[in-house]
Design an enzyme around this catalytic site. Structure first.
Site, PDB file in Angstrom:
ATOM      1  N   LYS A 109       4.012   1.722  -8.755  1.00  0.00           N
ATOM      2  CA  LYS A 109       3.190   0.583  -9.176  1.00  0.00           C
ATOM      3  C   LYS A 109       4.065  -0.363  -9.964  1.00  0.00           C
ATOM      4  CE  LYS A 109      -1.383  -0.269  -9.100  1.00  0.00           C
ATOM      5  NZ  LYS A 109      -2.327   0.334  -8.155  1.00  0.00           N
TER       6      LYS A 109
HETATM    7  N1  GLU Z   1      -3.268  -1.474  -5.212  1.00  0.00           N
HETATM    8  C1  GLU Z   1      -4.054  -0.626  -4.364  1.00  0.00           C
HETATM    9  C2  GLU Z   1      -4.369   0.686  -5.045  1.00  0.00           C
HETATM   10  O1  GLU Z   1      -4.426   0.785  -6.248  1.00  0.00           O
HETATM   11  C3  GLU Z   1      -3.447  -0.483  -2.983  1.00  0.00           C
HETATM   12  C4  GLU Z   1      -2.080   0.132  -2.934  1.00  0.00           C
HETATM   13  C5  GLU Z   1      -1.437   0.057  -1.559  1.00  0.00           C
HETATM   14  O2  GLU Z   1      -2.059  -0.409  -0.607  1.00  0.00           O
HETATM   15  O3  GLU Z   1      -0.287   0.492  -1.461  1.00  0.00           O
HETATM   16  O4  GLU Z   1      -4.665   1.673  -4.410  1.00  0.00           O
END
Ligand code: GLU
Length: 423
Positions: A109
Site C-alpha cells: 500500500k
Molecule cells: N485499494 C483497494 C483495496 O484496498 C484495491 C487494491 C487493488 O486493487 O490492488 O483493496
C-alpha cells in the site's frame, strides 16, 4: 478508544487480529515474526511545480508487507491523513485479503500525504508522474502492482502506467501495462473493475441474506462515504430493491426517508466532488446518521469511524465493511455484545483486488474478457471466500473477522512451511 483519527494506531490493531489468528492456528513463532512487520517501508520526498510556478515538496510512501504468495499488491491513497502507521496496516491487510481469496499476490500500500481536492488536474498529473518516477524500479508488473484507493482513480493509474512505461526499455513497453491495475478500459483496464469493490460488498450481503432468509427487496441501507465503494454498492443495492436512506462524506451527512436515487447522487458526487449541496435530502448530524434505523450499514469511508459510541447508536441488522478497518476494537466489542453481525473488510471489500488480479492476467495474456466473464469469476471467488469464512467461524465458534484472518494465515503458513527460510 474513541473514533479519533489523530491518535489511532491502526497497524497495532491489525497486528492484534494477527495475534489472535496466530494463537488459534498454532503458527510457528518465526512465521509470526516475519508477518508482524512489513518487508520494506519506502518514504520519498519529491518536488513538483505548482500551476503558480512555486515548487512544493511532497511526501510519498510505499509499504511492501509480504510477497510470499506473489508480487506486492495494493492501492495508492492520496489523502491529508496518510501516515506510515496507516499504510503499514493497509499493506498488511492486503496480504491477508489476497491470501483469503486465493489470489497469487502479496500485500502493499502506498500514497501521498496531501489534499488532492485542492489541486488542479495538471498539478495532480505532475504529482503522480513525479511520484511514479521516484518509485522507479520499486514497482513493476512482477514486483509491486499499485491500484486505485481513496483519492486516486483510473486516470491516476493511467498516468502511473504511462510514466513507468516511458522510463523503461522500449522493447518491453507493452509488457509493462500490468504495472498498475484499475486503469481505464481504453488503456488496458478490465471490464467491471470500477464497480468491483462495491459489487463484492453486495455479493457478500446477498450471501448473508440468503443464509438468513432475509428479503432484500424493500430493505433499507445507510452508507458512510459516497466515493467509488459506497456509491457503487448503493447503485447495485438499488437494483435489488434496497434503498439508501442516509449517507455522508467529508462534507456532512444527508437523510432521505424515501431513499436516494443512487445513480443521480453518484453522478452528482462525480461532478461536484462531494454530496454537499445535493438537493434531495435533509442535512443531519454525524450522530443522527449513526442513529438512523436501517437494515444494512455499509461503512465505505476511512478507518476508525465506528467506536463504542457509534456501535451503541447503530440500529441495523448487518454491517458490511466496504472500507478497510472502519470499526475499531471498542466498536467491535460493543457490536459483538449486541449481536450485530459484521462481514469483515478483508472479505467484504476484496472484490476490488480480485478484479485487479483479472486485469493483470488479461494484460499479461493480451486478452480482454467480456463483462459476463469478469462477473461470473468475481461472484464465484467472493462466494467461495464468504462460505469458507462463515463455515470456519461457526465451526470454531469465533468472530468472522478472526476466522478470515485465520484462513488466510493458514495459506501463508503453509507457503512458509513448504518453502522454508533461505538459505
Ligand atoms: N485499494 C483497494 C483495496 O484496498 C484495491 C487494491 C487493488 O486493487 O490492488 O483493496
Amino acid at each position: 478508544m474513541s473514533a479519533n483519527p489523530e491518535e489511532y494506531r491502526f497497524f497495532e490493531v491489525v497486528q492484534g487480529y494477527i495475534e489472535q489468528a496466530a494463537a488459534l492456528t498454532g503458527l510457528p513463532s518465526h512465521v509470526k515474526a516475519i508477518l508482524a512487520e512489513p518487508k520494506n517501508e519506502l518514504i520519498i520526498h519529491f518536488p513538483v511545480r505548482m500551476d503558480s510556478g512555486e515548487m512544493r515538496v511532497f511526501k510519498g510512501y510505499r509499504v511492501q508487507h509480504n510477497n510470499v504468495m506473489g508480487p506486492y499488491k495494493g492501492g495508492m491513497r492520496y489523502h491529508e491523513q496518510v501516515t506510515l502507521n496507516e499504510l503499514k496496516a493497509l499493506a498488511t491487510q492486503m496480504t491477508w485479503k489476497c491470501a483469503l481469496l486465493g489470489i497469487p499476490f502479496g500485500g502493499g500500500k502506498g500514497g501521498i500525504k496531501f489534499k488532492p481536492r485542492e489541486h488542479s488536474i495538471d498539478e495532480l498529473r505532475r504529482i503522480t508522474r513525479r511520484f511514479t518516477h521516484a518509485l522507479g524500479s520499486n514497482i513493476g508488473p512482477s514486483h509491486d502492482i499499485p491500484a486505485p484507493d481513496m483519492g486516486t482513480n483510473s486516470q491516476t493509474m493511467v498516468w502511473m502506467m504511462d510514466t513507468y512505461i516511458n522510463t523503461g526499455p522500449t522493447y518491453e513497453k507493452n509488457d509493462q501495462r500490468a504495472v498498475v491495475t484499475g486503469k481505464t478500459i481504453n488503456s488496458g483496464g478490465s471490464e467491471g473493475r470500477e464497480a468491483a469493490t462495491g459489487q463484492g460488498v453486495v455479493h457478500c450481503i446477498k450471501e448473508w441474506a440468503r443464509e438468513n432468509r432475509f428479503d432484500l427487496e424493500g430493505a433499507t441501507a445507510i452508507v458512510q462515504g459516497f466515493g467509488n465503494v459506497g456509491s457503487n454498492a448503493s447503485v447495485l443495492l438499488a437494483k435489488l430493491g434496497v434503498s439508501t436512506i442516509a449517507t455522508g462524506d467529508h462534507s456532512g451527512y444527508l437523510r432521505n426517508e424515501e431513499g436516494f436515487n443512487a445513480h443521480k447522487l453518484q453522478d452528482y458526487v462525480q461532478a461536484n466532488g462531494s454530496i454537499a449541496g445535493y438537493p434531495r435530502g435533509d442535512k443531519i448530524t454525524r450522530k443522527e446518521f449513526f442513529e438512523t434505523k436501517a437494515d444494512l450499514f455499509i461503512p465505505a469511508a476511512l478507518e476508525n469511524q465506528v467506536g463504542a459510541e457509534e456501535a451503541n447508536n447503530l440500529k441495523v441488522r448487518l454491517i458490511a465493511e466496504g472500507a478497510n478497518g472502519p470499526i475499531n476494537p471498542d466498536g467491535a466489542a460493543v457490536l459483538a455484545d449486541r449481536g450485530v453481525p459484521v462481514i469483515p473488510d478483508i472479505l467484504a471489500n476484496a472484490g476490488g483486488v480480485t478484479v485487479s488480479y483479472y486485469e493483470w492476467v488479461q494484460n499479461r495474456n493480451s486478452e480482454h474478457w467480456d463483462s459476463e466473464e469478469v462477473q461470473r469469476r468475481l461472484l464465484h471467488m467472493i462466494r467461495r471466500a464468504y462460505q469458507r469464512t462463515m463455515f470456519y467461524a461457526t465451526e470454531k465458534k469465533i468472530d468472522p473477522r478472526i476466522a478470515a484472518y485465520s484462513l488466510a494465515l493458514e495459506s501463508l503458513a503453509t507457503s512458509y512451511a513448504e518453502r522454508g527460510i533461505f538459505p
